[in-house]
Design an enzyme around this catalytic site. Structure first.
Site, mmCIF file in Angstrom:
data_model
loop_
_atom_site.group_PDB
_atom_site.id
_atom_site.type_symbol
_atom_site.label_atom_id
_atom_site.label_comp_id
_atom_site.label_asym_id
_atom_site.label_seq_id
_atom_site.Cartn_x
_atom_site.Cartn_y
_atom_site.Cartn_z
ATOM 1 N N GLY A 1 -16.016 1.834 -3.791
ATOM 2 C CA GLY A 1 -15.884 0.815 -4.899
ATOM 3 C C GLY A 1 -16.555 1.550 -6.293
ATOM 4 N N ALA A 2 -17.472 0.679 -6.963
ATOM 5 C CA ALA A 2 -17.889 0.682 -8.218
ATOM 6 C C ALA A 2 -19.085 1.866 -7.905
ATOM 7 C CB ALA A 2 -18.490 -0.142 -8.805
ATOM 8 N N ASN B 1 -12.377 2.837 3.059
ATOM 9 C CA ASN B 1 -13.173 2.339 2.284
ATOM 10 C C ASN B 1 -14.612 2.007 3.192
ATOM 11 O OD1 ASN B 1 -12.805 -0.145 3.623
ATOM 12 N ND2 ASN B 1 -11.636 -1.023 1.868
ATOM 13 N N LYS C 1 0.812 -1.373 -0.274
ATOM 14 C CA LYS C 1 0.173 0.011 0.035
ATOM 15 C C LYS C 1 0.905 1.176 -0.003
ATOM 16 C CE LYS C 1 -4.005 -2.368 2.096
ATOM 17 N NZ LYS C 1 -4.317 -2.679 0.979
ATOM 18 N N ALA D 1 -4.864 -2.291 -5.968
ATOM 19 C CA ALA D 1 -4.355 -0.990 -5.821
ATOM 20 C C ALA D 1 -5.132 0.225 -6.597
ATOM 21 C CB ALA D 1 -2.915 -0.802 -6.731
ATOM 22 N N ALA D 2 -6.550 -0.133 -6.589
ATOM 23 C CA ALA D 2 -7.440 1.071 -7.018
ATOM 24 C C ALA D 2 -7.518 1.888 -6.044
ATOM 25 C CB ALA D 2 -8.758 0.569 -7.394
ATOM 26 N N GLY D 3 -7.477 1.494 -4.665
ATOM 27 C CA GLY D 3 -7.735 2.528 -3.684
ATOM 28 C C GLY D 3 -6.298 3.272 -3.306
ATOM 29 N N ASP D 4 -5.315 2.859 -3.697
ATOM 30 C CA ASP D 4 -4.018 3.466 -3.692
ATOM 31 C C ASP D 4 -3.899 4.575 -4.631
ATOM 32 O OD1 ASP D 4 -3.456 1.520 -1.354
ATOM 33 O OD2 ASP D 4 -2.430 0.127 -3.017
ATOM 34 N N GLY E 1 -18.425 4.992 -6.606
ATOM 35 C CA GLY E 1 -17.747 6.417 -6.406
ATOM 36 C C GLY E 1 -17.366 6.550 -5.024
#
Ligand code: RIB
Length: 324
Positions: free
Chosen positions: A236-237, A198, A55, A263-266, A239
């Site tokens: 997530g999907a 999240n 992360k 890694a989408a959150g990162d 927004g």
């Protein structure tokens, strides 16, 4: 009442913000699988890959690819994975002079299963990340002139807490991503400028279930009541929701086909931190994060999937955000 807002972001003449990222570096061992195996089941995967991740390192790469000047603080083992992770950061122009190589300790490894729908499951062996220690005097110097100190919880919590206290005392804003989630001591909350969580982390820390933007607003307000100035809850999907003193907003996501959410959150966080460091508003920064994350999930792996700023600025605009 809801109000639609749409803002463009352009950054050509803005100086690069300096961002210090403190956190983990892992080598990700990624198996693509049709589904997660049952207990006792042996499953044939589609593929296997070794990909730089962690992360902390992912967030550092995201900040750098969005145009920030980045210094990374963390630990790797004295092994091939450690050298590869260090080199990967250097290729993005990240200052790795403050990365420590720990002898007689393995580099952190994350075992990741990615299902056909792009969802992942991660098992972490922290290795050298568990040996991370803050040198207060050195950190004070490193934070001099930095727009933000960014941290997560894949290195020991007491060290992150120490770094947050040092940063706050030095007048450097703290952007915290408490992942994997752990309780945060009450005295630390007012020292955090921006908290990015999240749905699961938001529920754990606030006690409020988060499935919808309205529920995220309630959780965000509860987290702000603990003392943090700004809260961003990623959905997530669906927004993200941003909650700050001036109000709250819901940012819908772009509709894309996710091949791997690792890694989408990162990626989101790095874009957010860089835009905030450039002086953009929280809403503009969240919007940049959403566009960056949408590109990330369309590529496999952690660091290879993190987009550069020019690609993000060429990507579609998300739907308008609404004031909550
Ligand atoms: O956030 C994604 C990261 O979590 C992966 O790269 C893996 O290393 C784990 O730390």
């Amino acid at each position: 009442m809801t109000l639609a807002v749409n803002a463009a972001s352009s950054t050509s003449s803005i100086p690069a913000p300096r961002i210090v990222v403190l956190g983990s570096l892992n080598m990700d061992l990624v198996a693509r699988v049709p589904h997660v195996p049952e207990a006792g089941e042996t499953l044939t995967g589609h593929s296997m890959a070794t990909i730089p991740g962690g992360k902390g390192a992912n967030q550092a790469v995201s900040c750098a690819r969005q145009g920030a000047q980045v210094q990374m603080l963390g630990c790797v083992g004295d092994d091939a994975y450690g050298s590869a992770l260090r080199q990967a950061l250097q290729q993005d122009g990240i200052d790795t002079g403050t990365l420590r190589t720990v002898t007689a300790e393995a580099t952190g490894v994350a075992l990741i299963l990615v299902e056909d729908n792009g969802q992942n499951r991660i098992v972490l062996n922290p290795g050298a990340n568990g040996r991370f220690e803050v040198d207060e005097a050195a950190l004070r110097q490193q934070l001099n002139g930095a727009a933000f100190m960014v941290a997560q919880f894949e290195v020991p919590l007491p060290q992150v807490a120490k770094a947050i206290r040092v940063a706050h005392a030095a007048g450097c804003k703290v952007l915290l991503n408490p992942s994997p989630v752990q309780a945060i001591d009450q005295p630390l909350w007012p020292l955090i400028d921006t908290l990015v969580v999240n749905e699961i982390e938001a529920k754990d820390l606030s006690g409020h279930t988060v499935n919808t933007p309205q529920e995220a607003l309630v959780a965000g307000q509860a987290l702000r009541a603990k003392g943090v100035a700004r809260v961003v809850i990623t959905l997530g999907a669906h927004g993200a929701v941003a909650v700050a003193q001036g109000g709250a907003s819901y940012h819908p996501a772009l509709k894309v086909r996710a091949v791997d959410t690792t890694a989408a959150g990162d990626t989101f966080l790095g874009a957010l931190a860089t835009a905030l460091g450039e002086g953009q508003s929280l809403d503009e920064a969240v919007r940049l994060g959403i566009r960056a994350a949408a590109l990330c999930v369309q590529q496999p792996g952690a660091q290879p999937s993190i987009p550069r700023r020019d690609a993000v600025l060429r990507s579609p605009m998300p739907p308008d955000w609404t004031v909550l």
